[in-house]
Structures are given as structure tokens and as C-alpha cells.
Design an enzyme around this catalytic site. Structure first.
Site, PDB file in Angstrom:
ATOM      1  N   SER A  79      14.409  74.181  72.249  1.00 61.93           N
ATOM      2  CA  SER A  79      13.687  72.916  72.401  1.00 61.93           C
ATOM      3  C   SER A  79      12.241  73.041  71.915  1.00 61.93           C
ATOM      4  CB  SER A  79      13.690  72.484  73.865  1.00 61.93           C
ATOM      5  OG  SER A  79      15.007  72.425  74.358  1.00 61.93           O
TER       6      SER A  79
HETATM    7  N1  SAH Z   1      16.462  74.574  76.467  1.00 60.66           N
HETATM    8  C1  SAH Z   1      17.320  75.202  75.493  1.00 60.66           C
HETATM    9  C2  SAH Z   1      17.996  74.130  74.691  1.00 60.66           C
HETATM   10  C3  SAH Z   1      19.244  74.523  74.023  1.00 60.66           C
HETATM   11  S1  SAH Z   1      20.026  73.200  73.152  1.00 60.66           S
HETATM   12  C4  SAH Z   1      16.451  76.061  74.594  1.00 60.66           C
HETATM   13  O1  SAH Z   1      15.250  75.803  74.518  1.00 60.66           O
HETATM   14  O2  SAH Z   1      16.951  76.971  73.936  1.00 60.66           O
HETATM   15  C5  SAH Z   1      21.079  72.527  74.409  1.00 60.66           C
HETATM   16  C6  SAH Z   1      22.161  73.444  74.881  1.00 60.66           C
HETATM   17  O3  SAH Z   1      23.032  72.663  75.721  1.00 60.66           O
HETATM   18  C7  SAH Z   1      23.039  74.043  73.791  1.00 60.66           C
HETATM   19  O4  SAH Z   1      22.957  75.435  73.858  1.00 60.66           O
HETATM   20  C8  SAH Z   1      24.432  73.526  74.124  1.00 60.66           C
HETATM   21  O5  SAH Z   1      25.455  74.467  73.877  1.00 60.66           O
HETATM   22  C9  SAH Z   1      24.325  73.224  75.610  1.00 60.66           C
HETATM   23  N2  SAH Z   1      25.313  72.283  76.129  1.00 60.66           N
HETATM   24  C10 SAH Z   1      25.871  71.194  75.532  1.00 60.66           C
HETATM   25  N3  SAH Z   1      26.763  70.605  76.353  1.00 60.66           N
HETATM   26  C11 SAH Z   1      26.774  71.335  77.512  1.00 60.66           C
HETATM   27  C12 SAH Z   1      27.487  71.242  78.736  1.00 60.66           C
HETATM   28  N4  SAH Z   1      28.368  70.282  78.963  1.00 60.66           N
HETATM   29  N5  SAH Z   1      27.241  72.161  79.714  1.00 60.66           N
HETATM   30  C13 SAH Z   1      26.340  73.158  79.500  1.00 60.66           C
HETATM   31  N6  SAH Z   1      25.628  73.305  78.354  1.00 60.66           N
HETATM   32  C14 SAH Z   1      25.850  72.408  77.373  1.00 60.66           C
END
Ligand code: SAH
Length: 230
Positions: A79
Site C-alpha cells: 500500500s
Molecule cells: N497492506 C498490504 C496490502 C497488500 S494488497 C501491504 O502493504 O503490503 C491486499 C492484500 O489483500 C493482497 O495481498 C491480497 O492477496 C489480499 N486479499 C485479497 N482478498 C483477501 C481475502 N478475502 N482475505 C484475505 N486477504 C485478501
């Protein structure tokens, strides 16, 4: 609440960074992109202390202190720092939640910020390899009081009991009822809501008078996927 004494176990020099990954770059990013829009000093100090370059691929480390989302593999992104800061401030404001659930561990960067600011943290991810990687880094940074789960077929972590706050880094088209259920009365949900082109960052408070919601503005996150883990 003060940010904890950070990273007691750190292999100091690698995690601290050098040149474009140095403390100077973290301070500059916070001063330029975050301090101006944020008043919570706990969040500002956690953002300064957290080595974002450790949560991206080495090839992207030199861009880690730009205020932008970056790819972390599997079609996902770390993010944008200013958005992480805004969400964290909104999560803490007048609530100071004790027990927090994060949806979407991803790289673990937001997890690292939260782990310095809340006493009990639970994080879920559907791409287990990403979560494994994040867990290794968070552990190396000494942030060991985090519960991890990569489990198919359930959004959130109902078996863990009610949460004071839930923060999601992935966007569903509508607020998931199952996450509202997992909130304690008085609790708060912070998540992007919308499709692949238009999303709002929503803050929803669960009060005895019902659900009270407001928007913190436009954002763009990866979609929340509601099927089995990978
Ligand atoms: N805050 C994290 C953001 C990662 S992007 C960072 O800064 O790295 C969002 C993440 O949500 C992805 O890794 C994706 O795989 C996950 N995601 C999507 N749907 C999801 C679900 N139903 N349950 C858990 N994680 C999920």
C-alpha cells in the site's frame, strides 16, 4: 500509547538501510507526504521507524520511500505510505483499539505499523506464500506478537472472537456483513469499498444506534477476493 521500542532483534545495518533506503529517506518521505496531513504523532513515529524497503523486492528497494504503491508479486501491491498512515490514524482516533484484525497481510508493511501501535494484532491473507514472507520479515524485526492465518473459505477470523477494529487492504464492492459481525459493539471497520476504478475509503462505526459510516475520500486498492486461498 507510545510506539514500542522497535526491532530489538534486527540485523541492524541491513534493516536500517543505506543511501536511498536510509533513515534519512524515511524521514524525508514522512516529512513530505505524511506529516502535513496527519496529526497523530504515534503514527508518524511508527512510519519513521519502519523500514519499508524490507517489505519490497530488492530490485524495488530504491523506490521504497516514494509515496506510491509498488508490486509485491502475485498481482498484489504494497500500500501507498500516505494511505497506510491515514488508515492507521483513522483506526486509532478516539478508540485506541486493543484487538485488531487486518485483512490482507500482503507484504506485511501495514502489519508492521499496526504491530507497533496496538497490543493484539491478527492478520489474514489468501496468498499463503506472501504471508509466509511477511511473517519472516516481521519476526526478524522483532514484531512477534502477531497472529497469522491463511485459511480458505472464510473472510476474517470469526473463531478469534470479536475485534475492536478491522482494517482491510483489499476492496470489496459492498461492506461485507460477515466483517461487521466480527466487530465488537463500539468497534470500527476501515476499508476501501468499490470496483476496479472507483473506490471510497470507508470508516464504519458499529454503535448501539446502528452503523455510522463516513468516507475519507477516493482510493484505489486491489480487489477483495472471496474464494479459496491460493
Ligand atoms: N497492506 C498490504 C496490502 C497488500 S494488497 C501491504 O502493504 O503490503 C491486499 C492484500 O489483500 C493482497 O495481498 C491480497 O492477496 C489480499 N486479499 C485479497 N482478498 C483477501 C481475502 N478475502 N482475505 C484475505 N486477504 C485478501
Amino acid at each position: 500509547m507510545r510506539a514500542k521500542a522497535v526491532y530489538p532483534n534486527a540485523a541492524f545495518e541491513r534493516l536500517q538501510g543505506i543511501g536511498l533506503t536510509s533513515q534519512r529517506m524515511r524521514d524525508r518521505m514522512v516529512a513530505r507526504q505524511i506529516e502535513a496531513q496527519l496529526e497523530d504523532v504515534r503514527v508518524i513515529s511508527a512510519m519513521r521507524a519502519t523500514p519499508r524497503h524490507c517489505f519490497v523486492d530488492e530490485a524495488l528497494a530504491s523506490r521504497a520511500y516514494e509515496d506510491t504503491a509498488l508490486p509485491i508479486g502475485f498481482g498484489q501491491t504494497i500500500s501507498q505510505p500516505a494511505v497506510v498512515a491515514t488508515m492507521t490514524q483513522a483506526l486509532l482516533r478516539d478508540l485506541n483499539p486493543k484487538k485488531v484484525l487486518e485483512i490482507g497481510t500482503g507484504s506485511g508493511y501495514q502489519t508492521a505499523i499496526l504491530a507497533q501501535l496496538v497490543p493484539q494484532l491478527w492478520t489474514t491473507e489468501r496468498i499463503c506464500e506472501l504471508q509466509q514472507r511477511a511473517k519472516l520479515m516481521l519476526t526478524e524485526l522483532g514484531l512477534t506478537h502477531v497472529h497469522y492465518r491463511c485459511e480458505p473459505n472464510e473472510l476474517g477470523w470469526a473463531a478469534a472472537g470479536k475485534f475492536d477494529a478491522i482494517l482491510s487492504a483489499a476492496a470489496p464492492e459492498e461492506i461485507p456483513a460477515s466483517l461487521v459481525d466480527q466487530l465488537a459493539m463500539g468497534g470500527r471497520l476501515i476499508m476501501p469499498i468499490g470496483d476496479g476504478t472507483t473506490q471510497k475509503l470507508i470508516v464504519l462505526n458499529k454503535t448501539s444506534r446502528g452503523l455510522v459510516k463516513h468516507s475519507l475520500g477516493d482510493v484505489l486498492f486491489v480487489p477483495l477476493i472471496e474464494d479459496a486461498c491460493v
